[in-house]
Design a protein around this motif. Structure first.
Motif, PDB file in Angstrom:
ATOM      1  N   HIS A  53      -6.101   8.443   8.391  1.00  0.00           N
ATOM      2  CA  HIS A  53      -6.517   7.479   7.357  1.00  0.00           C
ATOM      3  C   HIS A  53      -6.802   8.182   6.035  1.00  0.00           C
ATOM      4  N   LEU A  58      -6.216   5.647   3.042  1.00  0.00           N
ATOM      5  CA  LEU A  58      -6.926   4.431   3.450  1.00  0.00           C
ATOM      6  C   LEU A  58      -8.433   4.680   3.473  1.00  0.00           C
ATOM      7  N   ASP A  59      -8.809   5.927   3.547  1.00  0.00           N
ATOM      8  CA  ASP A  59     -10.220   6.302   3.573  1.00  0.00           C
ATOM      9  C   ASP A  59     -10.387   7.531   2.682  1.00  0.00           C
ATOM     10  N   ASP A  78      -9.416   2.975  -6.285  1.00  0.00           N
ATOM     11  CA  ASP A  78      -8.906   2.209  -5.139  1.00  0.00           C
ATOM     12  C   ASP A  78      -7.590   1.506  -5.469  1.00  0.00           C
ATOM     13  N   ASP A  79      -7.540   0.882  -6.657  1.00  0.00           N
ATOM     14  CA  ASP A  79      -6.326   0.140  -7.015  1.00  0.00           C
ATOM     15  C   ASP A  79      -5.150   1.080  -7.292  1.00  0.00           C
ATOM     16  N   ALA A  82      -3.900   1.986  -3.979  1.00  0.00           N
ATOM     17  CA  ALA A  82      -3.153   0.874  -3.364  1.00  0.00           C
ATOM     18  C   ALA A  82      -1.699   0.903  -3.842  1.00  0.00           C
ATOM     19  N   SER A  83      -1.503   1.083  -5.149  1.00  0.00           N
ATOM     20  CA  SER A  83      -0.131   1.160  -5.694  1.00  0.00           C
ATOM     21  C   SER A  83       0.605   2.374  -5.140  1.00  0.00           C
ATOM     22  N   ARG A  85       0.069   3.938  -2.260  1.00  0.00           N
ATOM     23  CA  ARG A  85       0.442   3.696  -0.855  1.00  0.00           C
ATOM     24  C   ARG A  85       1.673   2.805  -0.777  1.00  0.00           C
ATOM     25  N   ASN A  86       1.664   1.769  -1.626  1.00  0.00           N
ATOM     26  CA  ASN A  86       2.769   0.803  -1.589  1.00  0.00           C
ATOM     27  C   ASN A  86       4.109   1.468  -1.882  1.00  0.00           C
ATOM     28  N   PHE A  91       3.177   2.700   6.940  1.00  0.00           N
ATOM     29  CA  PHE A  91       2.225   2.825   8.046  1.00  0.00           C
ATOM     30  C   PHE A  91       2.689   2.022   9.258  1.00  0.00           C
ATOM     31  N   PRO A 111       5.526  -5.663   1.895  1.00  0.00           N
ATOM     32  CA  PRO A 111       5.204  -4.570   0.959  1.00  0.00           C
ATOM     33  C   PRO A 111       6.080  -4.605  -0.297  1.00  0.00           C
ATOM     34  N   ILE A 114       4.681  -7.274  -2.523  1.00  0.00           N
ATOM     35  CA  ILE A 114       3.422  -6.788  -3.119  1.00  0.00           C
ATOM     36  C   ILE A 114       3.750  -5.799  -4.236  1.00  0.00           C
ATOM     37  N   ARG A 158       8.784  -2.842   8.453  1.00  0.00           N
ATOM     38  CA  ARG A 158       7.852  -3.128   7.344  1.00  0.00           C
ATOM     39  C   ARG A 158       7.416  -1.825   6.671  1.00  0.00           C
TER      40      ARG A 158
ATOM     41  N   HIS B   2      -0.707 -13.246  -6.262  1.00  0.00           N
ATOM     42  CA  HIS B   2       0.295 -13.445  -5.204  1.00  0.00           C
ATOM     43  C   HIS B   2       0.110 -14.835  -4.600  1.00  0.00           C
ATOM     44  N   LEU B 305      -0.955  -1.964   2.879  1.00  0.00           N
ATOM     45  CA  LEU B 305       0.410  -2.125   2.372  1.00  0.00           C
ATOM     46  C   LEU B 305       0.470  -2.131   0.844  1.00  0.00           C
ATOM     47  N   GLY B 306      -0.688  -2.056   0.205  1.00  0.00           N
ATOM     48  CA  GLY B 306      -0.660  -1.892  -1.253  1.00  0.00           C
ATOM     49  C   GLY B 306      -1.301  -3.007  -2.053  1.00  0.00           C
ATOM     50  N   LYS B 308      -4.000  -4.823  -4.027  1.00  0.00           N
ATOM     51  CA  LYS B 308      -5.154  -4.278  -4.749  1.00  0.00           C
ATOM     52  C   LYS B 308      -6.386  -5.141  -4.503  1.00  0.00           C
ATOM     53  N   PRO B 398     -10.536  -0.830   4.551  1.00  0.00           N
ATOM     54  CA  PRO B 398      -9.320  -1.170   5.298  1.00  0.00           C
ATOM     55  C   PRO B 398      -9.293  -0.515   6.678  1.00  0.00           C
ATOM     56  N   VAL B 399     -10.041   0.563   6.819  1.00  0.00           N
ATOM     57  CA  VAL B 399      -9.961   1.343   8.058  1.00  0.00           C
ATOM     58  C   VAL B 399     -10.531   0.577   9.245  1.00  0.00           C
TER      59      VAL B 399
END
Lengths: 226, 405
Positions: A53, A58-59, A78-79, A82-83, A85-86, A91, A111, A114, A158, B2, B305-306, B308, B398-399
């Protein structure tokens, strides 16, 4: 120039549990090269999922750094993560974690949508991937209408839809019977070779771990050898 | 945003099948409907009061300070020339008098107006409570009576009565004579306001002038406008034209403090009802919190998966707003049905004590402004109520959600 894609430096992860401090990871250092297939192995509670993670953003570690191609990921918001990771990471979890309200095709396209891809393009890409994984007949089926192995293959599709550089898998065959488990394991190695992915898999299955050229063994939050 | 993801994942087609969601929507609907009914009630009361005042006094009332008007036609012409917004101008006389019938006496306010124009001026058709007697075989002067006057004197349509007005004796200035004439009940009207119903008697201007020996003089004029809400502006123009010898009052000046009090009470009740609506929106918050907990694993997957944090906030805000909009829709419809029910019920069972409220009944009236206020307030509270659960959802790690199936 180093082709290191992901690395950790002195990563510590600790939790406060009823007044006492529980250290799950105790100064983990690791380096993973681009295109490598790596296995993190250990018994239950060794901290392997926690490490996955943290590697997958994720962590966040309590202390220490995580680098992607030399860039410190722990400094990102965090945001931003998120981008990141996307676009860069895929995962696959022990439980498929497909959204039950979406069909297989919609789940795979999630994904990409997103990430901002148009609906038509995302669905086309998802359909191509499902075809590659032999699930073209299951496109419009909901997760509840799929078998365990099919669900996990949809989850793999996915994870691949955004063409990630790194594919993370946490006990991907742990919830499947032996035959289906082996099919999924074979699929990971095939995809890693065909697509040139960096594959990071967590497992406690020694047979699965044997198939990896590089294995990190984790015990009580530290590596005990490769 | 979204929206597609919200539509697919959070907003279920069978939205009412979830008890928490159902009761959230029910709570909002009831809150909104009570808000609508209270607004419509107060607006209706104000409109009915305004209408009854205007029907008796006109949109603008003109009189001469301390004197009768001896040249009514000249003044009417000046009034009509002062503004193009004037629909009609009518002379009137007003005289305290007494109605005598069947051994009973009642003090009334006898108003003389142009009999040919009476239907237009007093909204005759709308206000008549008894069939008008158009027969020619009656002796005397036809008169329209307020319904309480008729009730008190036990007079029905066609019944004769004596109209008595005091007048100063020609022979002895310190003595008071009385003029008496034969009248009959041409029709009985509900002016919509108790003090009019218990006092007003309307008859032909010339007949009243004759009885009062006013010789062509009038007490003033009633002015009807195309748009009653323009009365203060038109009144100013008339005042400017006629000068300060004349008193010009628009309908809003009559009972001004009452109108102000009702408007104030309406605002207070709006906020009281809004507090009720806030209570209803706690249900929405609870539903969203439950939804966040139920969908912990899905939120975690979407974050992995992304998606925000602000997207998660957006999803739950959309869900809360969707519940709010559905509740608002049903609340508006239920509110309108309640209003209809209230109006219908009043026709059968008079529920307003006339002596207290000075009106026997009123029809609910919902203005566009009221509806806009209800919608804006509901959606604003709804949005605020979604914020806490939406932020909670966005802050989930998320974990944790990925650990279990």
């Amino acid at each position: 120039m180093s082709n290191e894609i992901l690395a950790t430096k002195s990563v510590i992860k600790a939790y406060q549990m009823e007044g006492s401090r529980l250290e799950v990871l105790r100064g983990v250092d690791m380096s993973i090269k681009k295109g490598e297939a790596v296995c993190i192995m250990g018994s239950s509670g060794a901290g392997k999922s926690t490490l996955l993670h943290i590697l997958g953003t994720l962590d966040k570690p309590t202390l220490g750094k995580v680098y992607y191609q030399g860039e410190d990921l722990t400094r990102k918001s965090d945001d931003q993560l998120a981008s990141f990771r996307n676009k860069k990471m895929g995962f696959v979890f022990q439980f498929h974690h497909l959204l039950p309200e979406l069909t297989a095709l919609e789940n795979v396209s999630l994904p990409a949508r997103i990430g901002g891809l148009s609906k038509a393009a995302a669905l086309q890409k998802a359909a191509d991937l499902l075809k590659t994984l032999g699930l073209q007949q299951r496109e419009n089926h909901y997760p509840s209408e799929l078998s365990g192995g099919e669900r996990q293959r949809v989850a793999i599709a996915r994870a691949l839809v955004q063409d990630p550089e790194i594919l993370f898998a946490d006990e991907p065959s742990g919830n499947l019977d032996q035959d289906n488990g082996e099919v999924i394991q074979d699929l990971f190695f095939k995809l890693q070779q065909d697509l040139g992915l960096t594959l990071i898999v967590v497992t406690h299955d020694p047979e699965f771990a044997k198939r990896f050229p590089k294995v990190f063994r984790l015990k009580n939050g530290t590596f005990i050898g490769q | 945003m979204h929206f597609w993801l919200y539509r697919k994942v959070l907003f279920q087609k069978k939205v009412f099948s979830d008890p928490a969601t159902f009761f959230s929507i029910l709570g909002i609907s009831l809150g909104v409907s009570f808000l609508v009914v209270s607004m419509a009630g107060f607006s209706g009361f104000m409109v009915s009061l305004k209408s009854s005042i205007i029907d008796v006094t006109g949109d603008v009332s003109v009189s001469k300070r301390g004197a009768r008007i001896t040249d009514p036609n000249d003044v009417i012409q000046k009034i009509q020339d002062s503004s193009h917004e004037i629909k009609d101008v009518m002379s009137y006389t007003r005289k305290e008098g007494m109605v005598a019938s069947k051994g009973k006496l009642r003090i009334v306010l006898l108003q003389g107006i142009d009999w040919n124009n009476v239907a237009n001026m007093a909204e005759f058709k709308k206000r008549q409570v008894s069939v008008v007697d158009d027969s020619d075989d009656k002796i005397g002067t036809p008169a329209l009576l307020g319904k309480v006057v008729a009730q008190n004197l036990e007079l029905g349509v066609g019944d004769a009565f004596k109209m008595i007005v005091p007048k100063v004796s020609k022979a002895q200035a310190t003595e008071v004579d009385s003029g008496v004439d034969n009248y009959y009940v041409h029709g009985i009207l509900d002016f919509g306001k108790f003090e009019f119903n218990e006092r007003v008697v309307i008859a032909d201007l010339k007949k009243v002038q004759e009885l009062s020996e006013m010789q062509g003089q009038v007490n003033g004029f009633r002015v009807r406008l195309f748009d009653s809400d323009r009365a203060p502006q038109v009144a100013d123009k008339i005042q400017e034209t006629l000068g300060w010898d004349y008193s010009v009052r628009d309908w809003s000046m009559t009972n001004r403090s009452l109108f102000k009090a009702i408007a104030y009470e309406k605002r207070v009740l709006f906020f009281v009802m809004l507090i009720m609506l806030v209570a209803a929106f706690f249900n929405v918050s609870t539903t969203l919190f439950l939804s966040v907990l139920r969908r912990y694993s899905q939120i975690s997957v979407m974050r992995a998966l992304g998606l925000k944090r602000r997207d998660i906030i957006g999803l739950f805000c959309m869900h809360g707003l969707a519940l709010g909009v559905i509740g608002l829709f049903f609340g508006l419809i239920t509110g309108l049905l309640f209003c209809y029910g209230f109006d219908t019920l009043q026709l059968v069972y008079p529920i307003m004590p006339e002596e207290v409220y000075k009106m026997s009944s009123f029809a609910t009236h919902l203005t566009l402004t009221d509806i806009i206020w209800v919608i804006v307030a509901t959606l604003l509270i709804c949005f605020i109520s979604t914020l806490a659960p939406a932020f909670r959802g966005s802050r989930l790690s998320p974990v944790e959600g990925l650990k279990y199936e």
